[in-house]
Design an enzyme around this catalytic site. Sequence first.
Site, short mmCIF file in Angstrom:
data_model
loop_
_atom_site.label_atom_id
_atom_site.label_comp_id
_atom_site.label_asym_id
_atom_site.label_seq_id
_atom_site.Cartn_x
_atom_site.Cartn_y
_atom_site.Cartn_z
N PHE A 79 41.70 40.77 23.16
CA PHE A 79 42.84 40.91 24.07
C PHE A 79 44.10 40.17 23.57
CE2 PHE A 79 44.46 38.74 28.16
CZ PHE A 79 45.51 39.64 28.33
N ASP A 118 32.80 37.63 10.23
CA ASP A 118 32.43 36.59 11.20
C ASP A 118 33.08 35.29 10.76
OD1 ASP A 118 31.11 34.64 12.70
OD2 ASP A 118 29.18 35.67 12.60
N THR A 175 42.41 26.50 25.63
CA THR A 175 42.52 26.96 27.01
C THR A 175 42.70 25.80 27.99
OG1 THR A 175 41.22 27.95 28.82
CG2 THR A 175 39.97 26.98 27.03
N ASP A 176 43.30 26.09 29.12
CA ASP A 176 43.44 25.05 30.16
C ASP A 176 42.08 24.65 30.74
OD1 ASP A 176 42.91 27.34 31.65
OD2 ASP A 176 44.66 27.17 32.96
N GLU A 177 41.06 25.48 30.50
CA GLU A 177 39.74 25.17 31.08
C GLU A 177 39.14 23.89 30.50
OE1 GLU A 177 36.96 28.28 31.75
OE2 GLU A 177 38.51 29.76 32.11
N TYR A 211 31.23 27.68 28.26
CA TYR A 211 32.41 28.19 27.55
C TYR A 211 33.45 27.09 27.36
CZ TYR A 211 37.13 30.10 27.15
OH TYR A 211 38.42 30.31 26.77
N LYS A 261 34.90 25.19 23.91
CA LYS A 261 36.32 25.17 23.52
C LYS A 261 36.80 23.72 23.38
CE LYS A 261 38.87 28.21 23.19
NZ LYS A 261 39.21 29.06 22.00
N ASP A 293 28.77 33.33 44.51
CA ASP A 293 29.77 32.64 43.69
C ASP A 293 29.26 32.38 42.27
OD1 ASP A 293 32.19 31.48 43.21
OD2 ASP A 293 32.00 29.90 44.70
P1 NAD Z 1 38.48 38.34 23.77
O1 NAD Z 1 37.06 38.08 24.16
O2 NAD Z 1 39.21 39.48 24.38
O3 NAD Z 1 38.56 38.55 22.18
C1 NAD Z 1 37.86 37.77 21.28
C2 NAD Z 1 37.88 38.44 19.91
O4 NAD Z 1 37.22 37.57 18.97
C3 NAD Z 1 37.14 39.78 19.87
O5 NAD Z 1 37.90 40.71 19.15
C4 NAD Z 1 35.85 39.46 19.13
O6 NAD Z 1 35.33 40.56 18.40
C5 NAD Z 1 36.30 38.35 18.20
N1 NAD Z 1 35.21 37.47 17.79
C6 NAD Z 1 34.25 36.92 18.58
N2 NAD Z 1 33.40 36.20 17.82
C7 NAD Z 1 33.84 36.28 16.53
C8 NAD Z 1 33.40 35.72 15.31
N3 NAD Z 1 32.30 34.95 15.25
N4 NAD Z 1 34.10 35.98 14.18
C9 NAD Z 1 35.21 36.78 14.24
N5 NAD Z 1 35.66 37.34 15.36
C10 NAD Z 1 34.99 37.09 16.50
O7 NAD Z 1 39.23 36.97 24.02
P2 NAD Z 1 40.73 36.69 24.50
O8 NAD Z 1 40.78 36.73 25.97
O9 NAD Z 1 41.65 37.54 23.71
O10 NAD Z 1 40.90 35.17 24.06
C11 NAD Z 1 41.41 34.83 22.76
C12 NAD Z 1 41.47 33.34 22.63
O11 NAD Z 1 42.32 32.79 23.63
C13 NAD Z 1 40.12 32.63 22.82
O12 NAD Z 1 40.04 31.58 21.91
C14 NAD Z 1 40.18 32.11 24.26
O13 NAD Z 1 39.37 30.96 24.38
C15 NAD Z 1 41.64 31.81 24.40
N6 NAD Z 1 42.21 31.88 25.75
C16 NAD Z 1 42.04 33.00 26.51
C17 NAD Z 1 42.65 33.07 27.77
C18 NAD Z 1 42.53 34.31 28.63
O14 NAD Z 1 43.04 34.30 29.76
N7 NAD Z 1 41.93 35.40 28.16
C19 NAD Z 1 43.42 32.00 28.24
C20 NAD Z 1 43.55 30.87 27.43
C21 NAD Z 1 42.95 30.83 26.19
O1 TDX Z 2 34.20 40.04 39.06
C1 TDX Z 2 34.84 38.97 39.16
N1 TDX Z 2 35.09 38.45 40.40
C2 TDX Z 2 35.75 37.28 40.60
O2 TDX Z 2 35.94 36.85 41.74
C3 TDX Z 2 35.32 38.26 38.01
C4 TDX Z 2 35.08 38.79 36.63
C5 TDX Z 2 36.01 37.07 38.22
N2 TDX Z 2 36.19 36.58 39.47
C6 TDX Z 2 36.93 35.30 39.64
C7 TDX Z 2 36.40 34.13 38.81
C8 TDX Z 2 37.65 33.34 38.53
O3 TDX Z 2 37.93 32.45 39.59
O4 TDX Z 2 38.26 35.53 39.16
C9 TDX Z 2 38.76 34.39 38.47
C10 TDX Z 2 39.13 34.79 37.05
O5 TDX Z 2 37.94 35.08 36.37
P1 TDX Z 2 37.93 35.54 34.83
O6 TDX Z 2 38.81 36.73 34.67
O7 TDX Z 2 36.51 35.63 34.38
O8 TDX Z 2 38.70 34.32 34.12
P2 TDX Z 2 38.42 32.74 34.08
O9 TDX Z 2 37.02 32.43 34.35
O10 TDX Z 2 39.48 32.10 34.93
O11 TDX Z 2 38.71 32.44 32.51
C11 TDX Z 2 39.83 33.08 31.84
O12 TDX Z 2 40.91 32.17 31.74
C12 TDX Z 2 40.79 31.09 30.85
C13 TDX Z 2 39.43 33.57 30.46
O13 TDX Z 2 38.34 34.46 30.57
C14 TDX Z 2 39.11 32.43 29.53
O14 TDX Z 2 38.83 32.91 28.23
C15 TDX Z 2 40.32 31.53 29.48
O15 TDX Z 2 40.03 30.39 28.69
#
Ligand code: NAD
Ligand code: TDX
Length: 339
Positions: free
Chosen positions: A11, A59, A125-127, A153, A157, A275
Amino acid sequence: MTIFVTGGAGFIGGNFVHYHLREHPEDRVVCIDKLTYAGNLSTLAPVMDNPHFRFVKLDICDREGVMALFEEEKPDVVINFAAESHVDRSIEDPGIFLQTNIIGTATMMDACRAFGNVRYHQVSTDEVYGDLPLDRPDLFFTETTPIHTSSPYSSSKAGADLLVMAYYRTYGLPVTISRCSNNYGPYHFPEKLIPLMIANCLNNKPLPVYGEGKNVRDWLYVEDHCKAIDLIVRKGTIGEVYNVGGHNEMANIDIVKLIIKELGKDESLITYVTDRKGHDLRYAIDPTKIHNELGWLPETKFADGIKKTIQWYLDNRSWWEEIISGEYQNYYDKMYGNR
Ligand code: NAD
Ligand code: TDX
């Protein structure tokens, strides 16, 4: 410059590849991705023929393969997006999270050291800060908030972040870390809240809200995150952490209701389910540092960003329908079947 973008078929990495090739057409972007369930080559289809772009299926834990690619491409910058990113999956099976998120990070940084201390940016991530109480809206995460994780997770991180800072102090590797809040936008895998609710709404399926839906997340449009990373890589101070977030806190249930309204559906689709274990209550970022030091401010307001995102899912049905028609169905049945 040659930039390695790991996880670019996912993403945020995918959005970053598009952003970078558009904003810096002089750079060469090499995307490294293992193509796990979360990686989609269709996300990169629009740039596959761009002569400044190369995709490598690899990988980030494959030390030999990573070293060989560094030897061949001699990158100037590495931006590590690759990760296992879904909290719910980490609760089911933590192992792969430790492998990719920690060992993979170390492998990429070892390669950076081996090839002349290549500039390294860790997408975190903020997590890693854990959560904030719901009844203290005055509290925010700053860069000095202690690491205090909740899920496998976020722990993986946080482990990676500690290693990044250790490589800075011990080896002088030129690193930065960004810790961003929840992103939303195009190419978001439909296991996450916003795209899952959009897809289910469009298919008239129940909308599974965890607990009472009161948990709060701080949402940022993905392109604003890409801009922040680009700024940090070019102008950030080596060895520093930057929080990224747009002061856009919303309770999950309000997001779900908004999506229902935008799509003209009925709130009777909402189904409250068991939950998430250890569910973080509230995330909220204080972005003062990146604003003051680098001039970053989010540009897309949530009201506009969510409309653009919903429109993207309407215009790109084949992208997500292909995903949810495959292995995703088994995942969905396992996670939501008896919830
Ligand atoms: P995502 O799960 O959509 O994408 C992860 C990508 O990494 C995929 O294309 C997957 O194939 C690839 N990948 C996984 N394992 C791998 C490996 N061993 N070697 C090479 N490629 C590999 O994740 P995202 O939501 O795009 O998140 C990207 C980064 O941002 C992550 O590090 C996540 O922790 C961080 N992040 C995400 C969010 C969010 O809201 N999605 C917020 C803050 C930080
Ligand atoms: O089906 C659902 N129902 C629901 O209530 C899902 C998938 C989520 N939720 C809730 C859980 C969380 O409180 O929604 C909120 C958001 O959930 P996610 O989309 O799974 O995100 P979150 O757990 O907050 O984590 C995301 O933000 C920080 C990303 O997946 C992480 O990669 C990033 O680090």
